[in-house]
Design an enzyme around this catalytic site. Sequence first.
Site: not given
Length: 546
Positions: A295, A490, A515, A518, A521
């Site tokens: 995260r 990522c 995904c 977090c 990006c």
Amino acid sequence: MASRLFRSSALVCSSVPLVTAVRLGELFLPGTIASRLYSTSSPPVPRITTHYSIHPREKDPRWEGVNMERFSDNVDVLVVGGGPAGLTTAIRLKQLAKQGGQELRVCLVEKASHLGAHILSGACIEPSALNELFPDWKERKAPLHTPITQDKFAILTKKYRIPIPILPGLPMNNHGNYIVRLGNFVRWLGEQAEDIGVEIYPGYAASELWEVPSENWHPGRVEHTVGWPLDRNTYGGSFIYHLNEGEPLLAVGFVVGLDYENPYLNPFCEFQRFKHHPSIACTLEGGKRISYGARALNEGGIQSLPRFSFPGGLLVGCSPGLMNVPKIKGTHTAMKSGIIAADTIYAKLAVEGPNVQGVHVDEYDEALKSSWVWNELYAVRNIRPSFHSPLGLYGGIIYTGVFYWILRGKEPWTLRHKGPDHSRLRQAKDCTPIEYPRPDGRLSFDLLSSVALSGTNHEHDQPPHLTLHDDASPVQNNLALYDGPEQRFCPAGVYEFVPLESKKEMRLQINAQNCVHCKTCDIKDPSQNINWVVPESGGGPAYNGM
């Protein structure tokens, strides 16, 4: 694919990300990795990830016939986000209404499938706000099972560990605090909220957990390090928390400041490399990783805080950035902001009535700035930006030891950050590539098997939540100038550059199914082309008490 739209007198947002560091961690659980979406820099450009403000969904034939019905309801207060701050706000409002003999409808919506599923934090909690919310929290069986009994702090070099004493009064001192699995704590708060009448609607839109040999387990011990494997100009560090929950469990995490400059840096790989340090490996050897997650943290401090109130809503908890960065703690400040938000909302509604829409509770701003939360954040305001000096890490340590320990944050100056995180990235031609060792499958692991442990999943037929403003920018700008940093920053393997059929050009492939929410990006993309939007309810990671 339905969602619920609430009309409310007051809106409290506790999950809006303003973030500047990525935290990685692990827990060993099976999961799935599946569908792939992509965009390309060469015509024809698929509109799979194009942001809906550029290509509206109602004009997109791919979504024709898909049910996107929206329901509406009326509430007095709507809390968005089921973390510690949001739940505390909801609980406090119902406590006040009960004390005043008032009927107040409080609803809380959470995008995870259940409370705690998107919570990731190897957490040390200061119980100050919890004491205020529930003085009898021990009798209510709050899951705070591990009082901290030992603090350890060190600087790592490649082969050695240099202990640093934690003096009384320094931010890293944890006397009186508890190690918790924050997901379990959030679930307990949810139970308290439902008991008092809060309506909770879950499913609205990096840490590792290790089981180690008992001889390596010291319940109540807290360990932090800075230094290797990061260089002195890259902010970051690690934590190891020894839990006392009946099994020899460790929460192991690594934090990397997203203002790093080298586009070849890979936070996930730095975490894996860290675990091979001799002083860390001896603790993890013979253990088993049982979960993984990641995260982003909002760690800009008081210099980066926005206005907290707006017509019809407030920002509480981690959404505006109330984490105490040197302490690596934000649960206590988040909960206190929720208490203050509830107090000011209740007082405002008592004056203006519950039927007024768009209430502006600007009293919240001043109440927060008059609280111990503001005093605490102000005292440590210069510690994080002090790492921007030419001495980097060592300058930050010296500043903390001299100015904070002696002056307690009363120095008559405030240091500033150097700009947005994405602007700090240097072009690839000016940086040296970083060669990372291959994972050994014992202490270090590959990325995709790690993501599988997060339990991440998204429905394959939902509109993509990872959207681009310009499908050509990833190749023409990010790949050309920065060698495609999104494939490294990522922590879930969402972005990768793959060759077109001609083999002469590349395209960006987005593995949205991976995904873990977090939002790194959205922060670190040097062209600011990626726009993370809320996915369909219930998707994302399924952390189990992380």
